[in-house]
Each structure stands twice: as C-alpha cells, then as structure tokens.
Design a protein around this motif. Structure first.
Motif, PDB file in Angstrom:
ATOM      1  N   ARG A   2       0.534   5.862   7.933  1.00 51.30           N
ATOM      2  CA  ARG A   2      -0.404   6.259   6.882  1.00 51.30           C
ATOM      3  C   ARG A   2      -0.866   5.076   6.036  1.00 51.30           C
ATOM      4  O   ARG A   2      -2.038   4.990   5.659  1.00 51.30           O
ATOM      5  CB  ARG A   2       0.262   7.319   6.011  1.00 51.30           C
ATOM      6  N   SER A   3       0.042   4.144   5.746  1.00 50.92           N
ATOM      7  CA  SER A   3      -0.330   3.016   4.894  1.00 50.92           C
ATOM      8  C   SER A   3      -1.348   2.108   5.573  1.00 50.92           C
ATOM      9  O   SER A   3      -2.052   1.361   4.902  1.00 50.92           O
ATOM     10  CB  SER A   3       0.909   2.214   4.479  1.00 50.92           C
ATOM     11  N   GLU A   4      -1.458   2.187   6.899  1.00 52.21           N
ATOM     12  CA  GLU A   4      -2.447   1.384   7.625  1.00 52.21           C
ATOM     13  C   GLU A   4      -3.810   2.061   7.686  1.00 52.21           C
ATOM     14  O   GLU A   4      -4.834   1.419   7.454  1.00 52.21           O
ATOM     15  CB  GLU A   4      -1.966   1.109   9.051  1.00 52.21           C
ATOM     16  N   SER A  29      -3.667   6.441  -1.507  1.00 50.24           N
ATOM     17  CA  SER A  29      -3.003   5.480  -0.643  1.00 50.24           C
ATOM     18  C   SER A  29      -2.155   4.496  -1.446  1.00 50.24           C
ATOM     19  O   SER A  29      -1.058   4.116  -1.020  1.00 50.24           O
ATOM     20  CB  SER A  29      -4.043   4.729   0.200  1.00 50.24           C
ATOM     21  N   CYS A  33       1.723   3.729  -0.911  1.00 50.13           N
ATOM     22  CA  CYS A  33       2.204   2.366  -0.653  1.00 50.13           C
ATOM     23  C   CYS A  33       3.228   1.918  -1.692  1.00 50.13           C
ATOM     24  O   CYS A  33       4.183   1.218  -1.364  1.00 50.13           O
ATOM     25  CB  CYS A  33       1.029   1.385  -0.607  1.00 50.13           C
ATOM     26  N   GLN A  36       6.449   3.610  -0.791  1.00 45.75           N
ATOM     27  CA  GLN A  36       7.043   3.022   0.413  1.00 45.75           C
ATOM     28  C   GLN A  36       7.304   1.520   0.276  1.00 45.75           C
ATOM     29  O   GLN A  36       7.835   0.909   1.192  1.00 45.75           O
ATOM     30  CB  GLN A  36       6.121   3.259   1.620  1.00 45.75           C
ATOM     31  N   GLU A  38       5.163  -0.937   0.273  1.00 49.60           N
ATOM     32  CA  GLU A  38       4.326  -1.624   1.267  1.00 49.60           C
ATOM     33  C   GLU A  38       3.366  -2.563   0.547  1.00 49.60           C
ATOM     34  O   GLU A  38       2.212  -2.224   0.297  1.00 49.60           O
ATOM     35  CB  GLU A  38       3.535  -0.600   2.099  1.00 49.60           C
ATOM     36  N   PHE A  41      -0.079  -3.548   2.373  1.00 48.72           N
ATOM     37  CA  PHE A  41      -1.085  -2.489   2.383  1.00 48.72           C
ATOM     38  C   PHE A  41      -1.510  -2.104   0.971  1.00 48.72           C
ATOM     39  O   PHE A  41      -2.638  -1.659   0.762  1.00 48.72           O
ATOM     40  CB  PHE A  41      -0.593  -1.282   3.184  1.00 48.72           C
ATOM     41  N   LEU A  42      -0.630  -2.299   0.010  1.00 46.64           N
ATOM     42  CA  LEU A  42      -1.006  -2.101  -1.387  1.00 46.64           C
ATOM     43  C   LEU A  42      -2.116  -3.093  -1.755  1.00 46.64           C
ATOM     44  O   LEU A  42      -3.128  -2.713  -2.356  1.00 46.64           O
ATOM     45  CB  LEU A  42       0.209  -2.287  -2.294  1.00 46.64           C
ATOM     46  N   ASN A  45      -5.395  -1.969  -0.277  1.00 46.81           N
ATOM     47  CA  ASN A  45      -6.007  -0.899  -1.077  1.00 46.81           C
ATOM     48  C   ASN A  45      -6.704  -1.466  -2.308  1.00 46.81           C
ATOM     49  O   ASN A  45      -7.826  -1.065  -2.638  1.00 46.81           O
ATOM     50  CB  ASN A  45      -4.951   0.122  -1.503  1.00 46.81           C
TER      51      ASN A  45
END
Length: 173
Positions: A2-4, A29, A33, A36, A38, A41-42, A45
């Motif tokens: 999902r984060s991707e 998102s 992130c 998680q 992440e 990926f943060l 975003n």
C-alpha cells in the motif's frame, strides 16, 4: 504494498484534474506510512503533496511540503527517480516563486542526474518541468542562465537539498 501504490494513485488523480481527491489520498497514505514507519514512501507522499500545492498555486504550502519531504527522507548518496522528480518539482517551485537563478541551478542538477539514471519521467512531470524551464530561460539573461545551469550540474545532491531549504525559508513553518 500500500505504501508504494497509494502515493502514485494520488499523483495520477492529481494529473487527471482532481486536486482535492489527490490530496485526500496522499494524506491517507501519509497516515499509513507514519504508522508503518516508511520514511522513503512518506517522503514520496510529501513530494506529491508539493506537486499538488504547486498545481493549485499554493506556493507557501508547496514549500512546506517540500521541506517535509526532505525532512522525512533525503539520502544524498542514493540517486533514485524519486530524487529526480523531487528536484524537478523543487525547480518548478523556485520558478513559481520567481527565484529564477535558484530554479536554473536546480534544473541543471535535475537534468544531470536524470540523464545519469536513464529513467523516464511521467509525461506530466516532464511537460510541467519543461514549461517552467522555458520560463526560467526566458526570464534570465542567456549568460546568467547558462552559468546557473552549469553550476547546478556541478552540484551534489546534498548541496541541492541545502539549496532547496534555503530557497524556501517559509518552509520551516
């Protein structure tokens, strides 16, 4: 994962013309992130929120999100397509803020590392970057543009990150 895919969904939604929905997707998102942890990926975003703010003309907001992106994840030793996108978006923001010298420098580095990694930019990102680059070229004297663009091509990614943060002092909010 999902984060991707979720940030990409937000970007596609933005380019399809729905900035409000894109921002909602990106904020969802971001929450995921953060949960998680992440950071990469943060940062993506936040970069795409920068793009959304730029598209809607919210320059202070764009500067804020760009600073958040750099704070979340900025590895000057790893050049990825995300870094190339972030540089082109930062250069566009500098151009929109009428910081044309800074924009030319950032465009110089963005073009250099883009050619090094030989990756394709999404058409909207490339078209928007090309339009902003043309504005910068038309605004600066030819010699000044050439000098700034060349300086950007000699710059490191770490220097670019510092330049971006200095160029957007309002981003510290």
């Amino acid at each position: 994962m999902r984060s991707e895919w979720q940030p990409l969904w937000g970007l596609v939604t933005l380019y399809l013309g729905d900035a409000v929905a894109a921002q909602r997707i990106l904020h969802e998102s971001i929450a995921f992130c953060q949960e998680q942890q992440e950071k990469f990926f943060l940062a993506r975003n936040y970069t795409y929120l920068t793009e959304a703010a730029l598209v809607t003309g919210a320059l202070e907001e764009a500067a804020h999100w760009l600073a958040q992106s750099l704070a979340a994840h900025a590895d000057p030793h790893r050049i990825t397509l995300d870094e190339v996108e972030r540089l082109f978006i930062a250069a566009r923001l500098a151009a929109a803020q009428q910081q044309f010298q800074c924009a030319a420098i950032l465009f110089g580095l963005a073009e250099k590392i883009h050619s090094q990694i030989q990756a394709m930019l999404a058409k909207p990102i490339r078209a928007l970057a090309d339009a902003a680059l043309a504005t910068v070229q038309a605004t600066l004297e030819q010699a000044a543009f050439a000098e700034a663009f060349a300086a950007g091509q000699e710059m490191t990614l770490a220097e670019a990150f510092a330049t971006i943060l200095v160029a957007s002092p309002r981003s510290a909010r």
